[in-house]
Design an enzyme around this catalytic site. Structure first.
Site, PDB file in Angstrom:
ATOM      1  N   LYS A 170       0.820  -1.217   0.000  1.00  0.00           N
ATOM      2  CA  LYS A 170       0.000   0.000   0.000  1.00  0.00           C
ATOM      3  C   LYS A 170       0.850   1.262   0.000  1.00  0.00           C
ATOM      4  CE  LYS A 170      -3.358   2.913   0.363  1.00  0.00           C
ATOM      5  NZ  LYS A 170      -4.305   2.982   1.494  1.00  0.00           N
ATOM      6  N   LYS A 239       1.935  11.507   4.982  1.00  0.00           N
ATOM      7  CA  LYS A 239       2.213  10.464   5.981  1.00  0.00           C
ATOM      8  C   LYS A 239       2.596   9.153   5.317  1.00  0.00           C
ATOM      9  CE  LYS A 239      -1.066   8.005   7.335  1.00  0.00           C
ATOM     10  NZ  LYS A 239      -1.693   6.695   6.988  1.00  0.00           N
TER      11      LYS A 239
END
Length: 300
Positions: A170, A239
Site C-alpha cells: 500500500k 504520511k
C-alpha cells in the site's frame, strides 16, 4: 455475519453502508458522534467504545487515519484486544509495516487472529465497492474474512503470510501515486503557460504513455473544474510517502525521487493545505507560473 467497524470517516462510512446493504449486522464506533449517527440511522448499532464493540463482535474491522491511533485502538487498555467476543481483527487502514507487526504480535499473544488489509482507490471506489484490497496474514484467516472484503472491494490481492506485506504494498502504491500526481500537476501547469487547453492536454495524456491514476481520475475529478472535493488529504498522503521512505531506509533500499514528492507535500502542509485534498497543491505551481489549470466551467 455480526461485524464491528471502528472508524467512520470518509472511507469508513462507505464501508459501513455497504456492509449494512449486504445484510450484515453491524456494530460501529467512532469518536465522532455525528459519524456514528449517520450509520445508526441506517440500521447500525452504536457501541460505547472500542472494547465494548469487541465485547459484542467476533470480527472487528478497523478503518482509522494514523498508525498510533490504530495501535491504541487495537492494543490499548480500552482497545479491541481486551474484548470478550473478538476472535479476528482486520485492519483496513494504512498503518505501515512496522506498526502492523507490533499489532499482529500483540493480538496473537491474546489468541486473536489478525489480517492487515489496506485498501486503495479513494472514496468513490469505496462507495461503489470497487477498491483494491491487499490482505496479508494466515491464508485460512484471510479466506474466512474474504466474504467481507468482497463487499468492500472488487480486486482482492492476497499478499502473503506476513501480515505487514499488504501494508508494504500500500505505501509503495501511494508513493508512486504521489510522485505521478505532483509531476502531472507541474507539467499540466507548464502546458497552460505555453498556451495548451487544460482538457485537451488530459485527453492526449490519457491516450498516451504519460497517463496515470492522477491524470485519469484525480485531476479531472478535482482540479479541472476547480472544485477540489476532499477525497484524500494532503497530510495523509504525506504520511504515507514518509512512511514508505522510512521503511525502505530500514531495509537499505534506496529511494531518490520519492523524497522530492515528500518534500513538496510537506511544503504544501506548511501553506495550509494539510486538510485539503492532495490535488489542491497544484495551486502552488499555478501561482509560481501565473496561470490557472482548468476553470469552473469545465465539466468533470
Amino acid at each position: 455475519m455480526k461485524v464491528g467497524l471502528i472508524g467512520l470517516g470518509n472511507i469508513g462510512v462507505h464501508f459501513g453502508t455497504r456492509l449494512l446493504g449486504a445484510g450484515h449486522e453491524l456494530v460501529v464506533y467512532d469518536t465522532s458522534a455525528a459519524a456514528v449517527k449517520r450509520l445508526a440511522d441506517k440500521g447500525a448499532v452504536a457501541a460505547a467504545g472500542a472494547r465494548d464493540l469487541a465485547d459484542r463482535c467476533d470480527t472487528v474491522l478497523l478503518c482509522l487515519p494514523l498508525p498510533p491511533i490504530v495501535k491504541e485502538v487495537a492494543l490499548g487498555a480500552g482497545g479491541v484486544a481486551n474484548g470478550k467476543a473478538v476472535r479476528t481483527v482486520v485492519d483496513l487502514s494504512t498503518t505501515g509495516p512496522s506498526v502492523t507487526d507490533e499489532i499482529a504480535a500483540g493480538l496473537q499473544a491474546r489468541g486473536i487472529d489478525f489480517v492487515g488489509a489496506p485498501v486503495s482507490g479513494g472514496t468513490v471506489a469505496a462507495e461503489h465497492g470497487t477498491l483494491a484490497v491487499m490482505p496479508a496474514g494466515k491464508e485460512e484467516v484471510v479466506e474466512r474474512v474474504k466474504p467481507l472484503l468482497r463487499v468492500l472491494g472488487k480486486n482482492i490481492f492476497y499478499m502473503g503470510e506476513a501480515p505487514a506485506l499488504g501494508q508494504t504494498m500500500k505505501i509503495i502504491n501511494n508513493t508512486l501515486y504521489a510522485a505521478s500526481m505532483i509531476a502531472s500537476c507541474e507539467a499540466l501547469v507548464y502546458g497552460v503557460k505555453a498556451g495548451l487547453d487544460s482538457r485537451k492536454m488530459l485527453d492526449v495524456i490519457n491516450a498516451s504513455s504519460g497517463r496515470s491514476f492522477a491524470t485519469l481520475e484525480r485531476i479531472p475529478q478535482c482540479a479541472l473544474d476547480r472544485s477540489f472535493p476532499v477525497r484524500f488529504t494532503t497530510e495523509l498522503l504525506h504520511k504515507d510517502v514518509k512512511m514508505c521512505i522510512d521503511e525502505a531506509e530500514k531495509l537499505g533500499a534506496p529511494m531518490v525521487l520519492s523524497p522530492v514528492a515528500r518534500q513538496f507535500l510537506a511544503f504544501a502542509i506548511t501553506q495550509g493545505d494539510g486538510a485539503r485534498d492532495n490535488v489542491y497543491p497544484i495551486r502552488h505551481f499555478e501561482q509560481w507560473a501565473g496561470v490557472q489549470f482548468g476553470s469552473p466551467s469545465d465539466e468533470r
